[in-house]
Design an enzyme around this catalytic site. Sequence first.
Site, short mmCIF file in Angstrom:
data_model
loop_
_atom_site.label_atom_id
_atom_site.label_comp_id
_atom_site.label_asym_id
_atom_site.label_seq_id
_atom_site.Cartn_x
_atom_site.Cartn_y
_atom_site.Cartn_z
N CYS A 184 5.33 -1.51 3.12
CA CYS A 184 5.00 -0.65 3.82
C CYS A 184 6.00 -0.15 4.75
O CYS A 184 6.43 -1.08 5.78
CB CYS A 184 3.73 -0.75 4.58
SG CYS A 184 2.96 0.40 5.74
N CYS A 222 1.58 5.28 -4.77
CA CYS A 222 1.10 5.09 -3.32
C CYS A 222 1.89 5.85 -2.29
O CYS A 222 3.10 6.10 -2.43
CB CYS A 222 1.58 3.34 -2.95
SG CYS A 222 1.51 2.82 -1.35
N CYS A 270 3.66 5.36 12.27
CA CYS A 270 2.27 4.91 12.36
C CYS A 270 2.08 4.47 13.99
O CYS A 270 2.81 3.91 14.47
CB CYS A 270 1.79 3.89 11.64
SG CYS A 270 -0.24 3.47 11.55
N ASN A 272 -7.78 -8.29 7.18
CA ASN A 272 -6.80 -9.12 7.68
C ASN A 272 -7.16 -10.48 8.48
O ASN A 272 -6.09 -10.98 8.94
CB ASN A 272 -5.52 -8.28 8.36
CG ASN A 272 -5.01 -7.10 7.39
OD1 ASN A 272 -5.26 -7.24 6.10
ND2 ASN A 272 -4.33 -6.26 7.69
N CYS A 277 0.13 -2.48 14.14
CA CYS A 277 -0.19 -3.82 13.70
C CYS A 277 1.18 -4.77 13.64
O CYS A 277 2.19 -4.36 13.42
CB CYS A 277 -0.70 -3.79 12.11
SG CYS A 277 -2.07 -2.82 12.10
N GLU A 302 7.47 7.70 2.85
CA GLU A 302 7.89 6.63 1.44
C GLU A 302 6.80 7.16 0.79
O GLU A 302 5.59 7.23 0.88
CB GLU A 302 7.88 5.27 1.92
CG GLU A 302 9.07 5.05 2.59
CD GLU A 302 9.07 3.52 3.17
OE1 GLU A 302 9.68 2.90 3.90
OE2 GLU A 302 8.24 2.38 2.37
N CYS A 349 3.58 -5.19 10.61
CA CYS A 349 3.93 -4.00 9.72
C CYS A 349 5.22 -3.38 10.18
O CYS A 349 5.04 -3.19 11.25
CB CYS A 349 2.82 -3.02 9.63
SG CYS A 349 3.01 -1.73 8.73
N1 SAH Z 1 -2.61 2.15 7.65
C1 SAH Z 1 -3.67 1.91 6.50
C2 SAH Z 1 -2.72 2.26 5.22
C3 SAH Z 1 -1.29 1.75 5.17
S1 SAH Z 1 -0.93 0.12 5.16
C4 SAH Z 1 -3.83 0.56 6.68
O1 SAH Z 1 -3.53 -0.09 7.55
O2 SAH Z 1 -4.98 0.16 5.76
C5 SAH Z 1 -1.37 -0.52 3.65
C6 SAH Z 1 -1.49 -1.94 3.60
O3 SAH Z 1 -0.50 -2.81 3.64
C7 SAH Z 1 -2.32 -2.40 4.65
O4 SAH Z 1 -3.69 -3.24 4.15
C8 SAH Z 1 -1.76 -3.46 5.29
O5 SAH Z 1 -2.31 -4.61 6.01
C9 SAH Z 1 -0.51 -3.92 4.46
N2 SAH Z 1 0.68 -4.29 4.90
C10 SAH Z 1 1.25 -3.66 5.78
N3 SAH Z 1 2.52 -4.40 6.06
C11 SAH Z 1 2.60 -5.44 5.27
C12 SAH Z 1 3.14 -6.50 5.11
N4 SAH Z 1 4.48 -6.63 5.50
N5 SAH Z 1 3.05 -7.39 3.99
C13 SAH Z 1 1.80 -7.06 3.11
N6 SAH Z 1 1.17 -6.25 3.65
C14 SAH Z 1 1.44 -5.43 4.53
FE1 SF4 Z 2 -0.21 1.53 10.61
FE2 SF4 Z 2 1.08 -0.44 9.31
FE3 SF4 Z 2 -1.15 -0.90 10.79
FE4 SF4 Z 2 -1.52 0.34 8.44
S1 SF4 Z 2 -1.01 -1.68 8.77
S2 SF4 Z 2 -2.44 0.86 10.43
S3 SF4 Z 2 0.43 1.35 8.38
S4 SF4 Z 2 0.95 -0.24 11.38
#
Ligand code: SAH
Ligand code: SF4
Length: 378
Positions: free
Chosen positions: A351, A126, A133, A234, A137, A111, A140
Amino acid sequence: MIYFQSLTQNELSELLLPLSLDRLGRRSRLEESELLIKAKKQARFHAQQIYHWVYQRGVSQWEQMSDLSKDHRAWLIANLEVFRPKVCSRQESPDGTVKFLWEMGDSKTVEGVIIPAAEGERFTGCISSQVGCAMKCAFCVTGTQGVERNLEVHEIVAQVYELRQVSPLTNVVFMGMGEPLKNLDNVVKACEILLDTDGMNFSKRKITVSTSGLVPAIAELGARVDVSLAVSLNATTDEQRSAIMPVNRKWNIAELLKACREYPLGSHRRITFEYVMLRDFNDTPDDARRLMKLVVGIPSKINLIPFNEHASADFKRPSDETVRAFQKLLVDAGMTATVRVSRGREISAACGQLRSAVIARESRSSDASQGLSAVTSY
Ligand code: SAH
Ligand code: SF4
């Protein structure tokens, strides 16, 4: 066939050198050393011309590059290709957000999003760094997909190229799918290409690499390329952070913040701390106060991201009031804290969400997509 977007300008000029040597050798009787110097100069000039055509004028067909010699055009046609990923899905939101799902060469999808700023003058691209990934997390969608592979340099640069065909971009953020520091070599090289003043000419402040906190790789990124850093913090205690980000069990908050303190920031630059706000989990005034203490002394800004709800996680988004109160505590303490306006909610802009939706659709409608259904999140 080599993909054009995988090449720095220097690498391109090296590839063009034999052609210049040949052309000059045919036409002049220069000493060998003189010939080489002249040919190198010419090759550099042609590499610059081609960079301008592709990255500044947006032309991807070699035949259209009218000021190149016939020899050059023929060589380009035979050897190089501007990589254009296939658009699987394009969704536009009324607020101007445009979200793409592209298919890369091997049918893997990633994406990318264009996010306009409220005043409509700034557009952020973006982009993704991996297919899926591995970091898992808990909040996510991409984390539920697992990682399939790293993106190649040309696949990273091509995302920016594609987004710029649609809209001018002032910023690029690696905040799409994937953990960029797990694909450090390709991300560093892609950044070098994006920074090239003869290419897309992004300034180092306008490219931001976002990481979940791979501590050793943060130092390596800082040593290898001059771009801005965002860290997905976070949470404000190790217990809390480990519960939603497994990476914290390997490198805890203290180690992560030490790496941030040591990150080579140029003058007037700051680290962005992203803070996904999860209702009743990390959104209390105590969290805000702990957050202030943690980042004290680090030139930084806090980006509060109200959780984007999806079917793969049980978390909820806090109320707007809670988010504002949290922000106010930080701002009153003298910090810069912004709330990320939720853009494109209608088009699943969080994301990994679009990809998951498409994968889910495909696995419902076709048996052939069994491989994909393994990473379907719902
Ligand atoms: N993997 C990297 C970059 C991609 S994620 C990272 O984790 O930093 C980019 C951002 O999206 C991160 O700050 C993550 O915490 C946030 N993110 C992921 N899923 C989300 C969601 N469902 N709602 C809001 N932010 C989210
Ligand atoms: Fe991976 Fe999503 Fe965690 Fe970023 S927030 S490191 S994309 S699992």
